[in-house]
Design a protein around this motif. Structure first.
Motif, short mmCIF file in Angstrom:
data_model
loop_
_atom_site.label_atom_id
_atom_site.label_comp_id
_atom_site.label_asym_id
_atom_site.label_seq_id
_atom_site.Cartn_x
_atom_site.Cartn_y
_atom_site.Cartn_z
N GLN A 124 79.84 66.06 117.26
CA GLN A 124 78.47 66.16 117.55
C GLN A 124 78.32 67.63 117.96
OE1 GLN A 124 76.49 63.66 117.16
NE2 GLN A 124 77.64 61.89 117.48
N LEU A 125 79.01 68.52 118.86
CA LEU A 125 78.85 69.90 119.06
C LEU A 125 79.14 70.60 117.96
CD1 LEU A 125 78.52 71.87 121.45
CD2 LEU A 125 80.89 71.92 121.65
N ALA A 126 80.20 70.58 117.25
CA ALA A 126 80.59 71.44 116.06
C ALA A 126 79.58 71.18 115.02
CB ALA A 126 81.76 70.91 115.70
N VAL A 127 78.92 70.06 114.87
CA VAL A 127 78.15 69.97 113.59
C VAL A 127 76.49 70.62 113.90
CG1 VAL A 127 76.92 67.80 114.25
CG2 VAL A 127 77.27 68.31 111.75
N VAL A 128 76.20 70.53 115.26
CA VAL A 128 74.96 71.42 115.48
C VAL A 128 75.33 72.88 115.45
CG1 VAL A 128 73.75 71.58 117.78
CG2 VAL A 128 74.03 69.39 116.89
N VAL A 129 76.28 73.26 116.06
CA VAL A 129 76.51 74.64 116.32
C VAL A 129 76.81 75.39 114.69
CG1 VAL A 129 78.28 76.36 116.71
CG2 VAL A 129 77.66 74.62 118.27
N ASP A 130 77.39 74.64 113.95
CA ASP A 130 77.60 75.03 112.51
C ASP A 130 76.37 74.85 111.61
OD1 ASP A 130 80.51 75.56 113.21
OD2 ASP A 130 80.98 73.67 111.94
N ASP A 131 75.65 74.09 111.72
CA ASP A 131 74.31 74.03 111.09
C ASP A 131 73.44 75.02 111.43
OD1 ASP A 131 74.97 71.86 109.42
OD2 ASP A 131 74.27 70.18 110.75
N ALA A 132 73.34 75.19 112.65
CA ALA A 132 72.55 76.23 113.16
C ALA A 132 72.75 77.71 113.00
CB ALA A 132 72.44 76.50 114.65
N GLU A 133 74.17 78.08 112.84
CA GLU A 133 74.70 79.25 112.65
C GLU A 133 74.89 79.52 111.21
OE1 GLU A 133 78.34 80.07 114.79
OE2 GLU A 133 77.35 79.82 116.65
N ARG A 181 68.09 71.37 121.08
CA ARG A 181 67.14 71.63 122.28
C ARG A 181 67.92 72.32 123.28
NH1 ARG A 181 63.54 66.31 122.03
NH2 ARG A 181 62.89 66.63 119.64
N CYS A 182 68.99 71.87 124.02
CA CYS A 182 69.86 72.32 125.16
C CYS A 182 70.18 73.57 124.54
CB CYS A 182 70.71 71.46 125.28
SG CYS A 182 70.45 69.74 126.05
N LEU A 183 70.59 74.05 123.35
CA LEU A 183 71.29 75.08 123.06
C LEU A 183 70.08 76.08 122.47
CD1 LEU A 183 74.45 73.77 121.29
CD2 LEU A 183 74.35 75.34 123.47
N GLY A 184 68.87 75.79 122.51
CA GLY A 184 67.91 76.60 121.89
C GLY A 184 67.82 76.85 120.48
N MET A 185 68.39 75.87 119.80
CA MET A 185 68.66 76.04 118.26
C MET A 185 67.63 75.14 117.53
SD MET A 185 72.73 75.55 118.45
CE MET A 185 73.69 76.81 118.58
N PRO A 186 67.14 75.67 116.35
CA PRO A 186 65.95 74.97 115.71
C PRO A 186 66.55 73.58 115.16
CG PRO A 186 67.01 76.75 114.25
CD PRO A 186 67.54 77.07 115.59
N THR A 187 65.61 72.68 115.04
CA THR A 187 65.99 71.31 114.47
C THR A 187 65.48 71.29 112.98
OG1 THR A 187 65.54 70.10 116.61
CG2 THR A 187 65.31 68.91 114.51
N PRO A 188 66.49 70.93 112.14
CA PRO A 188 66.37 70.88 110.75
C PRO A 188 65.67 69.68 110.35
CG PRO A 188 68.78 70.60 111.08
CD PRO A 188 67.92 70.79 112.52
#
Ligand code: GLU
Length: 310
Positions: free
Chosen positions: A196-205, A229-236
């Motif tokens: 869950q963490l890796a996928v969110v970080v990778d998709d955003a970056e 949302r917690c990391l301030g990243m956009p939602t695809p």
């Protein structure tokens, strides 16, 4: 958003060769990217050390190419990106959203059985939220919002624990993280970063704007949106295609007996994958890979539009 900003991806776990189920996800994400004149990337999800099979990633990438799906950029390997997961994790820790957990699987299962007997919840019960009580940390979890009972009478959209999203294939979705999931794992007891963490970080970056994948991951999406949302990243935007099941109704995977694809006959498998997605292919699509994609890209666009009108 202009179409050219579209960035999609296929993110296989290299647990074995590409099989029909993973071909369907690859094809759907490829067709969606091409129908939007967008980019398409490949990411190898090889952080789950124990499940990763040596050589499987290279084999998957070679098979995708044989099937006419070539990524627009070099593939990203999760195993080389742990510094990025550490940074995101530190960000969550700094704001008090991550906490260590000492629960074993058995302890969690036992408390769920007790909770179930009381007809309360099937989510992680938050045992370690208040501290480890002298026990050693095993994993780290992300604190999810409480399902505020005080707000029970208010509209569900006011409940911070409920994540809503509109799936482009499955329609409107919502999940209550507090009651259906609970505080979920970011760093696993076996020393691996959680998917869950890796996928969110990778998709955003990678600037991914559109995620197209199998419906087995529908249930993970609310967690991923909350993490963004917690990391301030956009939602695809999300689109989950129906998964391929075997005769027993199990999702096709290496464990459930999926056969590797025959890379010498890409057209047969591609046409079967297109049929699974309900694409109406023009005559002649079977003649060559080019002819297949010329027919499949507009057929995909029509199919998604029809799904949305349903
Ligand atoms: N690696 C995951 C899988 O193979 C897919 C992850 C994703 O598309 O978000 O099931």
């Amino acid at each position: 958003m202009t179409e050219s900003l579209y960035r999609g991806r296929f993110a296989p776990s290299p647990t074995g060769p590409l099989h029909f189920g993973s071909l369907v996800s690859a094809l759907a994400s490829w067709l969606d990217a091409r129908a939007h004149h967008g980019g398409w990337l490949a990411r190898i999800e090889d952080i789950d050390g124990p499940r990763t099979v040596r050589g499987a990633a290279e084999d998957i990438l070679a098979t995708l190419e044989r099937f006419g799906m070539r990524a627009d950029e070099p593939p990203v390997w999760q195993s080389r990106r742990t510094a990025h997961y550490e940074r995101a994790f530190a960000q969550l820790q700094a704001v008090g959203l991550a906490y260590p957990c000492s629960c074993t699987r058995k302890e969690i299962a036992d408390s769920l059985v007790r909770a179930h007997a009381r007809h309360t919840t099937l989510a992680y019960p938050g045992t370690c939220r208040s501290g480890l009580h002298g026990k050693a940390p095993r994993a780290w979890r992300l604190r999810v919002p409480d399902s505020s009972n005080a707000n029970a009478s208010a509209s569900p959209t006011d409940n911070p624990a409920v994540i809503h999203f509109d799936d482009r294939w499955q329609g409107p979705q919502s999940q209550n993280l507090a009651t259906e999931v609970g505080d979920f794992v970011l760093y696993r007891a076996d020393g691996q970063w959680a998917y869950q963490l890796a996928v969110v970080v990778d998709d955003a970056e990678a600037g991914i704007t559109h995620i197209v994948r199998g419906a087995d991951l529908l249930d993970s999406t609310a967690r991923q949106i909350y993490l963004q949302r917690c990391l301030g990243m956009p939602t695809p935007s999300y689109l989950h295609v129906p998964v391929v099941v075997n005769e027993q109704g199990e999702k096709l995977s290496k464990q459930t007996g999926a056969h590797p694809l025959d890379a010498s006959q890409p057209l047969d498998a591609l046409q079967a994958a297109a049929r699974h997605l309900g694409l109406d292919l023009a005559a002649g699509a079977h003649r060559s890979l080019d002819a297949f994609y010329r027919a499949a890209i507009p057929a995909w666009a029509t199919r998604v539009e029809a799904t949305q009108k349903r």
